[in-house]
Write a protein that holds these residues in place. Structure first.
Motif, PDB file in Angstrom:
ATOM      1  N   GLU A   7       0.833  -1.199   0.000  1.00 16.68           N
ATOM      2  CA  GLU A   7       0.000   0.000   0.000  1.00 16.68           C
ATOM      3  C   GLU A   7       0.875   1.258   0.000  1.00 16.68           C
ATOM      4  O   GLU A   7       0.606   2.208  -0.730  1.00 16.68           O
ATOM      5  CB  GLU A   7      -0.931   0.019   1.203  1.00 16.68           C
ATOM      6  CG  GLU A   7      -1.848   1.232   1.183  1.00 16.68           C
ATOM      7  CD  GLU A   7      -2.863   1.236   2.311  1.00 16.68           C
ATOM      8  OE1 GLU A   7      -3.792   2.069   2.241  1.00 16.68           O
ATOM      9  OE2 GLU A   7      -2.741   0.432   3.260  1.00 16.68           O
ATOM     10  N   PHE A   8       1.939   1.228   0.804  1.00 16.10           N
ATOM     11  CA  PHE A   8       2.881   2.344   0.851  1.00 16.10           C
ATOM     12  C   PHE A   8       4.299   1.811   0.708  1.00 16.10           C
ATOM     13  O   PHE A   8       4.627   0.753   1.242  1.00 16.10           O
ATOM     14  CB  PHE A   8       2.745   3.134   2.160  1.00 16.10           C
ATOM     15  CG  PHE A   8       1.392   3.766   2.343  1.00 16.10           C
ATOM     16  CD1 PHE A   8       0.997   4.828   1.545  1.00 16.10           C
ATOM     17  CD2 PHE A   8       0.499   3.278   3.287  1.00 16.10           C
ATOM     18  CE1 PHE A   8      -0.260   5.409   1.695  1.00 16.10           C
ATOM     19  CE2 PHE A   8      -0.753   3.842   3.442  1.00 16.10           C
ATOM     20  CZ  PHE A   8      -1.137   4.907   2.646  1.00 16.10           C
ATOM     21  N   ASP A   9       5.118   2.549  -0.001  1.00 12.36           N
ATOM     22  CA  ASP A   9       6.498   2.156  -0.273  1.00 12.36           C
ATOM     23  C   ASP A   9       7.434   3.031   0.561  1.00 12.36           C
ATOM     24  O   ASP A   9       7.514   4.240   0.334  1.00 12.36           O
ATOM     25  CB  ASP A   9       6.799   2.339  -1.763  1.00 12.36           C
ATOM     26  CG  ASP A   9       8.190   1.868  -2.160  1.00 12.36           C
ATOM     27  OD1 ASP A   9       9.027   1.646  -1.248  1.00 12.36           O
ATOM     28  OD2 ASP A   9       8.446   1.722  -3.362  1.00 12.36           O
ATOM     29  N   PRO A  10       8.144   2.462   1.538  1.00 15.31           N
ATOM     30  CA  PRO A  10       9.055   3.264   2.365  1.00 15.31           C
ATOM     31  C   PRO A  10      10.157   3.952   1.553  1.00 15.31           C
ATOM     32  O   PRO A  10      10.759   4.922   2.029  1.00 15.31           O
ATOM     33  CB  PRO A  10       9.653   2.232   3.329  1.00 15.31           C
ATOM     34  CG  PRO A  10       8.683   1.102   3.351  1.00 15.31           C
ATOM     35  CD  PRO A  10       8.109   1.051   1.967  1.00 15.31           C
ATOM     36  N   CYS A  11      10.426   3.452   0.351  1.00 12.81           N
ATOM     37  CA  CYS A  11      11.488   4.023  -0.498  1.00 12.81           C
ATOM     38  C   CYS A  11      10.923   4.897  -1.623  1.00 12.81           C
ATOM     39  O   CYS A  11      11.639   5.188  -2.581  1.00 12.81           O
ATOM     40  CB  CYS A  11      12.350   2.907  -1.080  1.00 12.81           C
ATOM     41  SG  CYS A  11      13.211   1.900   0.145  1.00 12.81           S
ATOM     42  N   ASP A  12       9.653   5.308  -1.496  1.00 10.45           N
ATOM     43  CA  ASP A  12       9.028   6.048  -2.591  1.00 10.45           C
ATOM     44  C   ASP A  12       9.755   7.356  -2.906  1.00 10.45           C
ATOM     45  O   ASP A  12       9.968   7.698  -4.086  1.00 10.45           O
ATOM     46  CB  ASP A  12       7.548   6.308  -2.310  1.00 10.45           C
ATOM     47  CG  ASP A  12       7.290   6.911  -0.924  1.00 10.45           C
ATOM     48  OD1 ASP A  12       8.255   7.296  -0.232  1.00 10.45           O
ATOM     49  OD2 ASP A  12       6.106   6.979  -0.529  1.00 10.45           O
ATOM     50  N   LEU A  13      10.169   8.085  -1.881  1.00  5.12           N
ATOM     51  CA  LEU A  13      10.837   9.368  -2.119  1.00  5.12           C
ATOM     52  C   LEU A  13      12.196   9.189  -2.788  1.00  5.12           C
ATOM     53  O   LEU A  13      12.540   9.919  -3.728  1.00  5.12           O
ATOM     54  CB  LEU A  13      10.990  10.137  -0.805  1.00  5.12           C
ATOM     55  CG  LEU A  13       9.708  10.739  -0.229  1.00  5.12           C
ATOM     56  CD1 LEU A  13       9.968  11.346   1.137  1.00  5.12           C
ATOM     57  CD2 LEU A  13       9.148  11.789  -1.168  1.00  5.12           C
ATOM     58  N   SER A  14      12.972   8.221  -2.315  1.00  5.62           N
ATOM     59  CA  SER A  14      14.297   8.007  -2.905  1.00  5.62           C
ATOM     60  C   SER A  14      14.172   7.532  -4.350  1.00  5.62           C
ATOM     61  O   SER A  14      14.974   7.919  -5.215  1.00  5.62           O
ATOM     62  CB  SER A  14      15.099   7.003  -2.072  1.00  5.62           C
ATOM     63  OG  SER A  14      14.457   5.740  -2.019  1.00  5.62           O
ATOM     64  N   LYS A  15      13.171   6.716  -4.655  1.00  2.77           N
ATOM     65  CA  LYS A  15      12.949   6.285  -6.037  1.00  2.77           C
ATOM     66  C   LYS A  15      12.585   7.476  -6.921  1.00  2.77           C
ATOM     67  O   LYS A  15      13.103   7.619  -8.035  1.00  2.77           O
ATOM     68  CB  LYS A  15      11.823   5.241  -6.090  1.00  2.77           C
ATOM     69  CG  LYS A  15      12.175   3.889  -5.498  1.00  2.77           C
ATOM     70  CD  LYS A  15      10.965   2.962  -5.562  1.00  2.77           C
ATOM     71  CE  LYS A  15      11.271   1.592  -4.983  1.00  2.77           C
ATOM     72  NZ  LYS A  15      10.094   0.690  -5.010  1.00  2.77           N
ATOM     73  N   ALA A  16      11.681   8.330  -6.420  1.00  4.60           N
ATOM     74  CA  ALA A  16      11.255   9.487  -7.196  1.00  4.60           C
ATOM     75  C   ALA A  16      12.417  10.440  -7.456  1.00  4.60           C
ATOM     76  O   ALA A  16      12.565  10.985  -8.562  1.00  4.60           O
ATOM     77  CB  ALA A  16      10.126  10.216  -6.464  1.00  4.60           C
ATOM     78  N   LYS A  17      13.257  10.632  -6.460  1.00  9.30           N
ATOM     79  CA  LYS A  17      14.400  11.539  -6.617  1.00  9.30           C
ATOM     80  C   LYS A  17      15.424  10.971  -7.594  1.00  9.30           C
ATOM     81  O   LYS A  17      16.046  11.718  -8.355  1.00  9.30           O
ATOM     82  CB  LYS A  17      15.030  11.809  -5.250  1.00  9.30           C
ATOM     83  CG  LYS A  17      14.130  12.668  -4.358  1.00  9.30           C
ATOM     84  CD  LYS A  17      14.664  12.815  -2.943  1.00  9.30           C
ATOM     85  CE  LYS A  17      13.711  13.654  -2.099  1.00  9.30           C
ATOM     86  NZ  LYS A  17      14.139  13.786  -0.687  1.00  9.30           N
TER      87      LYS A  17
END
Length: 380
Positions: free
Chosen positions: A240-250
């Motif tokens: 449901e939520f990805d703890p690494c979402d921000l690092s992937k987006a960056k």
């Protein structure tokens, strides 16, 4: 086990005493354990904590007589991680599979460590043996990391070779090892559908994975028969939520702006830690059906894996929340979740993104919206 596979195989019980001794003596591992377990303690305590940690592990070593014992040692930590970082963990499709013979589980790839860990946990809960895990050599830059990974039934996928002949030789050895594992060792295997995580949320199988698996195929055998002999099972892992979402987006944003992204040596390890300790909301693992179609190419096999992975992917409220936060019409609104659940997901995403640039916000929300904006359309 055939000695030709020594450079890539997991460790076995005979390796255990030497590897455990090496790990306990490793200063980097001890420092990492202390920093992780005692992160709130003052640094002047670290030398003492390092000595205590080494003493504790030395005493526990005597109870580890086999690799199975090592996995049992890890089991309570897996249970605690699921309890503390997820709202629910569910499994589907496993009861319909005949697991009396080993399978290759090919899953979508969202998290470096947790994807195979959750597949393993699903099998463990059903009383099945755990899998051998394909791991890229990019994760093995530190000796202690390589030792820990190979203790946990992982085998190495060599990707760093520059020479074309060496690349082919590495691929042939890997293909032969996987076939040997299935037919001689009767062990299940997990492998990701592609090299590298799906940072944009779009799951797509790389046909090169199938081509690698087929390198061991006898010339007289058809691709269809060989694929059927491998017993390939597509697996959909939904977070449901990805703890690494921000690092992937960056990483995606940097690549778009600068043309490339230079990953720090410790970044993969950091991603592993973030994935383990980060909040994941609801997690679902869906096992598909063993591939049993007619195939005339690696691409055709990859396409069938994609069909099952997308069909079995579980849409969570975070997808609807992302679509609404982007101000788009929800053309495939899930009937399974109330607006209250979607609003809760919107609150979580909004708080997570409040300090980020518009570009990063858009990348993250687009990632979560994929089950609606991409998968729903591609399945029509």
């Amino acid at each position: 086990m055939n000695e030709k596979f020594d450079s890539i195989r997991p460790f076995n019980d005979c390796d255990l005493p030497q590897v455990l001794e090496r790990l306990i003596r490793n200063r980097q591992l001890m420092d990492s354990l202390v920093a992780f377990r005692f992160s709130t303690w003052p640094r002047f305590c670290y030398p003492l904590l390092r000595a205590v940690t080494r003493l504790y592990l030395s005493k526990r070593r005597s109870s580890i007589k086999s690799l199975r014992d090592f996995q049992v040692l890890v089991e309570p930590y897996m249970e605690r991680m699921i309890e503390q970082t997820t709202d629910s963990f569910s499994v589907s499709g496993l009861e319909a599979l005949d697991l009396s013979q080993p399978c290759i589980f090919v899953s979508n790839h969202r998290d470096i460590a947790l994807d195979p860990a959750f597949v393993n946990w699903s099998l463990h809960l059903s009383g099945q043996d755990t899998v051998r895990i394909a791991v890229g050599d990019n994760l093995l830059k530190q000796d202690w990391v390589a030792d820990l990974i190979r203790l946990n039934k992982c085998f190495i996928v060599h990707r760093s070779a520059k020479d074309r002949r060496q690349k082919l030789a590495d691929a042939k050895l890997l293909s032969e090892y996987i076939f040997h594992t299935l037919k001689n060792d009767a062990q299940h295997i997990w492998i990701a559908q592609r090299e590298g995580r799906a940072k944009d949320g779009v799951d797509a199988t790389n046909p090169a994975i199938i081509s690698m698996l087929s390198l061991n195929k006898p010339k007289a055998q058809s691709l269809t028969d060989y694929v059927r002999s491998l017993r390939i099972v597509p697996v959909s892992i939904s977070y449901e939520f990805d703890p690494c979402d921000l690092s992937k987006a960056k990483e995606l944003h940097t690549t778009e702006v600068e043309g490339s992204y230079d990953k720090a040596d410790s970044e993969d390890i950091r991603s592993i830690v973030d994935g383990i300790v980060g909040y994941k909301g609801n997690v679902h693992v869906a096992f598909g059906k063993i591939l049993d179609d007619e195939f005339d190419s690696a691409k055709a096999v990859a396409e069938q894996i994609d069909v099952q992975i997308k069909q079995n992917y579980k849409q969570f409220p975070s997808a609807d929340a992302a679509v609404q936060l982007m101000g788009r019409d929800n053309c495939a609104n899930s009937d399974s979740y109330s607006q209250t659940k979607i609003d809760e997901a919107k609150l979580h995403l909004s708080s997570r993104l409040c300090d980020e640039s518009e570009e990063i916000k858009h990348k993250v929300l687009s990632m979560y919206a994929v089950p609606i904006t991409h998968n729903a359309h591609s399945n029509k």
